[in-house]
Design a protein around this motif. Sequence first.
Motif, short mmCIF file in Angstrom:
data_model
loop_
_atom_site.label_atom_id
_atom_site.label_comp_id
_atom_site.label_asym_id
_atom_site.label_seq_id
_atom_site.Cartn_x
_atom_site.Cartn_y
_atom_site.Cartn_z
N ALA A 57 -12.85 108.34 73.42
CA ALA A 57 -11.39 108.26 73.35
C ALA A 57 -10.76 108.79 74.64
O ALA A 57 -9.87 108.14 75.21
CB ALA A 57 -10.87 109.03 72.15
N VAL A 58 -11.22 109.92 75.11
CA VAL A 58 -10.66 110.50 76.35
C VAL A 58 -10.82 109.51 77.50
O VAL A 58 -9.87 109.23 78.24
CB VAL A 58 -11.32 111.86 76.67
N GLY A 59 -12.01 108.96 77.66
CA GLY A 59 -12.24 107.99 78.73
C GLY A 59 -11.42 106.73 78.56
O GLY A 59 -10.83 106.21 79.50
N GLY A 60 -11.37 106.23 77.33
CA GLY A 60 -10.62 105.00 77.06
C GLY A 60 -9.12 105.17 77.24
O GLY A 60 -8.41 104.23 77.57
N PHE A 61 -8.63 106.38 77.03
CA PHE A 61 -7.20 106.64 77.10
C PHE A 61 -6.76 107.11 78.48
O PHE A 61 -5.62 107.51 78.66
CB PHE A 61 -6.78 107.66 76.04
N GLY A 62 -7.67 107.07 79.46
CA GLY A 62 -7.28 107.35 80.84
C GLY A 62 -7.79 108.64 81.41
O GLY A 62 -7.54 108.95 82.57
N GLY A 63 -8.54 109.40 80.64
CA GLY A 63 -9.12 110.63 81.15
C GLY A 63 -10.49 110.36 81.75
O GLY A 63 -10.91 109.20 81.86
N PRO A 64 -11.18 111.42 82.14
CA PRO A 64 -12.52 111.22 82.70
C PRO A 64 -13.45 110.68 81.62
O PRO A 64 -13.35 111.06 80.46
CB PRO A 64 -12.94 112.63 83.14
N THR A 65 -14.33 109.79 82.01
CA THR A 65 -15.24 109.18 81.03
C THR A 65 -16.68 109.50 81.37
O THR A 65 -17.06 109.50 82.53
CB THR A 65 -15.02 107.66 80.92
N THR A 66 -17.44 109.80 80.35
CA THR A 66 -18.87 110.06 80.52
C THR A 66 -19.69 109.11 79.65
O THR A 66 -20.91 109.15 79.68
CB THR A 66 -19.21 111.52 80.14
N VAL A 67 -19.02 108.28 78.87
CA VAL A 67 -19.70 107.39 77.94
C VAL A 67 -19.34 105.95 78.29
O VAL A 67 -18.17 105.59 78.30
CB VAL A 67 -19.29 107.69 76.48
N GLY A 68 -20.36 105.14 78.57
CA GLY A 68 -20.13 103.74 78.90
C GLY A 68 -20.17 102.85 77.67
O GLY A 68 -20.59 103.27 76.60
N GLU A 69 -19.73 101.62 77.86
CA GLU A 69 -19.70 100.67 76.75
C GLU A 69 -21.09 100.38 76.20
O GLU A 69 -21.26 100.18 75.00
CB GLU A 69 -19.03 99.37 77.21
N LYS A 70 -22.11 100.36 77.06
CA LYS A 70 -23.48 100.10 76.59
C LYS A 70 -23.96 101.21 75.67
O LYS A 70 -24.68 100.96 74.71
CB LYS A 70 -24.42 99.93 77.77
N VAL A 71 -23.53 102.43 75.94
CA VAL A 71 -23.90 103.56 75.08
C VAL A 71 -23.26 103.40 73.71
O VAL A 71 -23.88 103.66 72.68
CB VAL A 71 -23.50 104.90 75.74
N VAL A 72 -22.00 102.95 73.68
CA VAL A 72 -21.29 102.74 72.43
C VAL A 72 -22.03 101.69 71.60
O VAL A 72 -22.28 101.89 70.41
CB VAL A 72 -19.82 102.32 72.68
N ARG A 73 -22.42 100.59 72.21
CA ARG A 73 -23.14 99.53 71.49
C ARG A 73 -24.47 100.04 70.95
O ARG A 73 -24.80 99.84 69.79
CB ARG A 73 -23.37 98.33 72.41
N LYS A 74 -25.21 100.71 71.80
CA LYS A 74 -26.53 101.20 71.40
C LYS A 74 -26.42 102.22 70.26
O LYS A 74 -27.20 102.19 69.31
CB LYS A 74 -27.23 101.84 72.60
N ALA A 75 -25.44 103.10 70.33
CA ALA A 75 -25.27 104.14 69.31
C ALA A 75 -24.93 103.56 67.93
O ALA A 75 -25.29 104.14 66.92
CB ALA A 75 -24.19 105.12 69.75
N HIS A 76 -24.27 102.42 67.88
CA HIS A 76 -23.81 101.86 66.61
C HIS A 76 -24.66 100.69 66.11
O HIS A 76 -24.50 100.26 64.98
CB HIS A 76 -22.36 101.38 66.76
N TYR A 77 -25.57 100.20 66.94
CA TYR A 77 -26.27 98.95 66.65
C TYR A 77 -27.01 98.95 65.32
O TYR A 77 -26.98 97.96 64.59
CB TYR A 77 -27.25 98.63 67.79
N GLY A 78 -27.65 100.02 64.94
CA GLY A 78 -28.47 100.03 63.73
C GLY A 78 -27.74 100.34 62.44
O GLY A 78 -28.36 100.40 61.38
N PHE A 79 -26.42 100.48 62.49
CA PHE A 79 -25.69 100.96 61.32
C PHE A 79 -25.05 99.88 60.45
O PHE A 79 -24.43 100.21 59.45
CB PHE A 79 -24.62 101.96 61.74
N ASN A 80 -25.17 98.64 60.80
CA ASN A 80 -24.55 97.55 60.02
C ASN A 80 -23.06 97.77 59.80
O ASN A 80 -22.54 97.60 58.70
CB ASN A 80 -25.25 97.35 58.67
#
Length: 169
Positions: free
Chosen positions: A71-94
Amino acid sequence: PALLGRARGLAAHAKLVDGRTIIDRMGGESVIEGITETMFAGLILDARVRSYFEISKEKAMPMRTQFTAVAVGGFGGPTTVGEKVVRKAHYGFNITDYHFDAVVENFYCACELMDVEPDVIADATDILWMVRNDVTAGCTVRLEVARKKSESAGTDNLFVSLGKEDGIG
């Protein structure tokens, strides 16, 4: 400018109002942390997504930290999490669109409870919608594979799988 050499959040530049990012208009990272805490309290009570969030405190804390970072990165603050990390983190959860919408609805309610201005909430939720495909990708892929398998097997596949007229033995 980026903090500690990290890039600013994706698409946040498109939501500048009077030169202020969404995170600035919300009140900073501490407000995002408060929104996250409030949202997670709501998610545990929300029957639509409770099963994803009724976890031990040891597992919940990193999840909250990651959401805050995204949220911080997406809303204009410093970001440490990329979009690929978001996909990978949620992929197995249906996670379906239904679940994603429930989480965003809880985020919206948490923002209202934290007295965030409606136009800022709208801009923030617009940014959250941008990660929908990354969050729901695992379910989408599995549903498509199942659909193709079902189509190729024909319409009587379940009947045959269950033992035809003899049924399950």
